[in-house]
Design an enzyme around this catalytic site. Structure first.
Site, mmCIF file in Angstrom:
data_model
loop_
_atom_site.group_PDB
_atom_site.id
_atom_site.type_symbol
_atom_site.label_atom_id
_atom_site.label_comp_id
_atom_site.label_asym_id
_atom_site.label_seq_id
_atom_site.Cartn_x
_atom_site.Cartn_y
_atom_site.Cartn_z
ATOM 1 N N ALA A 299 0.816 -1.217 0.000
ATOM 2 C CA ALA A 299 0.000 0.000 0.000
ATOM 3 C C ALA A 299 0.849 1.267 0.000
ATOM 4 O O ALA A 299 0.497 2.267 0.625
ATOM 5 C CB ALA A 299 -0.965 0.005 1.187
ATOM 6 N N VAL B 116 -12.794 -15.269 -18.121
ATOM 7 C CA VAL B 116 -12.727 -15.523 -19.561
ATOM 8 C C VAL B 116 -12.059 -16.879 -19.784
ATOM 9 O O VAL B 116 -10.928 -17.110 -19.340
ATOM 10 C CB VAL B 116 -11.949 -14.412 -20.274
ATOM 11 C CG1 VAL B 116 -11.778 -14.729 -21.755
ATOM 12 C CG2 VAL B 116 -12.657 -13.068 -20.100
ATOM 13 N N HIS C 64 4.994 4.783 -4.530
ATOM 14 C CA HIS C 64 6.439 4.768 -4.710
ATOM 15 C C HIS C 64 6.959 6.050 -5.356
ATOM 16 O O HIS C 64 6.248 6.720 -6.110
ATOM 17 C CB HIS C 64 6.840 3.564 -5.549
ATOM 18 C CG HIS C 64 6.652 2.259 -4.831
ATOM 19 N ND1 HIS C 64 7.338 1.950 -3.679
ATOM 20 C CD2 HIS C 64 5.844 1.189 -5.083
ATOM 21 C CE1 HIS C 64 6.976 0.750 -3.263
ATOM 22 N NE2 HIS C 64 6.074 0.274 -4.091
ATOM 23 N N ILE D 61 2.614 -6.680 -15.221
ATOM 24 C CA ILE D 61 2.310 -5.429 -14.511
ATOM 25 C C ILE D 61 2.330 -5.725 -13.015
ATOM 26 O O ILE D 61 1.346 -6.147 -12.417
ATOM 27 C CB ILE D 61 0.944 -4.857 -14.945
ATOM 28 C CG1 ILE D 61 0.875 -4.735 -16.464
ATOM 29 C CG2 ILE D 61 0.734 -3.496 -14.290
ATOM 30 C CD1 ILE D 61 1.876 -3.797 -17.093
ATOM 31 N N GLU D 62 3.480 -5.536 -12.413
ATOM 32 C CA GLU D 62 3.687 -5.764 -10.980
ATOM 33 C C GLU D 62 3.954 -4.418 -10.329
ATOM 34 O O GLU D 62 3.529 -3.376 -10.821
ATOM 35 C CB GLU D 62 4.854 -6.738 -10.799
ATOM 36 C CG GLU D 62 6.100 -6.356 -11.578
ATOM 37 C CD GLU D 62 7.377 -6.842 -10.938
ATOM 38 O OE1 GLU D 62 7.383 -7.091 -9.724
ATOM 39 O OE2 GLU D 62 8.381 -6.954 -11.648
ATOM 40 N N SER D 63 4.677 -4.399 -9.211
ATOM 41 C CA SER D 63 5.082 -3.134 -8.616
ATOM 42 C C SER D 63 5.970 -2.374 -9.599
ATOM 43 O O SER D 63 6.831 -2.989 -10.239
ATOM 44 C CB SER D 63 5.859 -3.402 -7.324
ATOM 45 O OG SER D 63 6.217 -2.216 -6.686
#
Length: 483
Positions: free
Chosen positions: A49, A173, A52, A341-343
């Protein structure tokens, strides 16, 4: 059921919801398909949370560019969407000459990326900022901050719906085909059709990419475990405290939450099971041992809960972790494919959405929606109001005068608003995260059954119809004894 759209977004995480919201700035008919029963049930609701600063990513990458962009705009975003946010700053703490060299490299990376106001601070300044920390010096990032990732994702989704988007839950999907320029998507809720498709499926991005005909991505799950500490230790931690980072991992850190708790973690390990969120006892012990060397305030009696999250990483055979991939490929006309699509996806969600839309603009006309409204109003938290405002709320609605959750001081009025939320979701966890009911010291010991009864009464459900969080998660399967 409405099933024909101009564009369908696959995935109801923070990035998918941001894309749906930004697409409603146009006149296109927007739909979103989510396999779970609410938004943010996976990585978007299971993280540190943190907003950054943008100094931890290689210069020239999308991660760096879009993170810095998202950080700079977030005060306005939080105000528009009415979500809790604090620009607390963050410190990366070091002790050795090697640590200092690493922090100087990180500082230079941040400057190249455009991260603002970074500086190396000495021990005296560090302990002015965080008196309880253990360390000799630190990299100080004053623009970093903390937020509520679940409420942020909910706000993006609600604002998208407010502006005309349609959200469909329990709609995983399972197949995609394209005929005569139209995509046909098969789900548990039936078939949906669309001229455009956006793959924002997070941990499922590799599967969806394959369905679109774009092959070759190896998606690894990086699982991290966390401990949540009681609010009584919150005043000891005014901002996130991190160790000196490695090349691929920010390390086990301690982070205050916008609600006053503290989280400890995460560790990191690659996993193949993207559905298992258990936290072993050995992990809890190692988290506390590691974090106590940085912030020696972690005691077992303050543990109130643990959780874990799994990041989606695109990893090569040699272990190289790739940058965000946001692409249009000839194998899948009129599709945008998001991979890995990560941190810092939470920080960069809206810039990612705009990047996606700019790709679409290269091939399609996107007429502006003149009625788009960027503002959304969340549920008023009774416990955070002044006595004068509390009295006004109770006068307007007596349900504000009845506490359902004693730990977090959540009222019946707040639960009613959460049960009748704009997305039409009503699991117990959906209500929990919208109100903080069941999130206090007793973790639902007092309020859980009251919440369940309200859901039954408000929605006309039988007790056995109530779900905790996922399909099949029935807290009640029948009566203990007949009356």
């Amino acid at each position: 059921m409405e099933s024909q759209f101009d564009v369908l977004v696959i995935g109801g995480g923070v990035v998918g919801c941001a894309i749906a919201r930004e697409l409603t700035r146009t006149r296109w008919k927007v739909g979103l398909l989510e396999k779970n029963l609410d938004v943010a049930y996976e990585a978007s609701g299971r993280n540190s949370a943190v907003l950054h600063g943008g100094f931890a990513y290689d210069p020239g990458t999308l991660k760096a560019k879009l993170c810095v962009e998202g950080n700079a705009e977030f005060d306005q975003v939080a105000e528009e969407l009415d979500v809790p946010f604090k620009r607390t700053g963050k410190v990366l703490v070091g002790n050795t000459p090697e640590d200092m060299a690493s922090l100087r490299r990180t500082l230079e990376t941040g400057r190249i990326n455009g991260a603002r106001n970074l500086e190396i601070i000495d021990k005296e300044r560090l302990h002015q900022l965080v008196p309880s920390v253990v360390g000799e010096f630190a990299l100080w990032s004053p623009t970093s901050g903390i937020m509520d990732p679940f409420l942020y994702t909910v706000a993006l989704a609600e604002n998208a719906v407010q502006n005309g988007a349609r959200f469909f839950f329990d709609a995983e999907v399972t197949a995609i085909r394209r005929e005569d320029g139209i995509y046909h998507l098969t789900t548990k809720q039936g078939e949906f059709t669309s001229r455009w498709v956006i793959n924002s499926a997070g941990l499922g991005c590799g599967k969806i990419s394959d369905m679109l005909g774009i092959h070759g991505y190896s998606i690894r799950g990086s699982k991290g475990d966390y401990i949540i500490l009681d609010k009584r230790v919150g005043p000891l931690l005014p901002m996130p405290v991190y160790p000196v980072p490695s090349n691929t991992y920010m390390g086990i850190h301690v982070t205050p939450t916008v609600d006053g708790n503290v989280t400890v973690g995460p560790n990191a390990e690659y996993v193949d099971d993207f559905d298992y969120y258990g936290v072993p006892a050995t992990s809890i012990e190692s988290l506390a041992e590691s974090a106590n060397t940085l912030w020696p305030c972690i005691r077992r009696e303050d543990y109130i809960r643990n959780y874990s999250g799994i990041l989606s990483k695109w990893v090569d055979a040699d272990g190289t972790i790739h940058d965000f991939t946001i692409e249009m490929r000839p194998e899948a006309p009129n599709a945008v494919n998001l991979i890995g699509i990560e941190s810092p996806g939470l920080t960069a969600a809206l810039p990612i959405a705009r990047y996606v839309i700019n790709l679409i603009r290269q091939k399609a006309d996107l007429p502006e929606n003149p009625d788009f409204n960027p503002r959304r109003k969340g549920i008023v938290r009774f416990a955070e109001q002044s006595d004068e405002v509390k009295a006004q709320l109770i006068a307007q609605d007596p349900n504000y005068g009845e506490l359902i959750c004693r730990c977090e001081k959540v009222t019946r009025a707040e639960l009613l608003q959460a049960i009748h939320n704009p997305l039409g979701v009503h699991t117990m966890v959906a209500v929990k995260y919208r109100t903080r009911c069941m999130m206090g010291r007793c973790q639902g010991g007092y309020c859980q059954m009251r919440m369940a009864q309200m859901i039954e009464e408000e929605l006309g459900l039988q007790p056995t119809d109530v779900l905790y969080n996922r399909p099949g998660s029935h807290p009640f399967t029948g009566r203990v004894r007949e009356q």
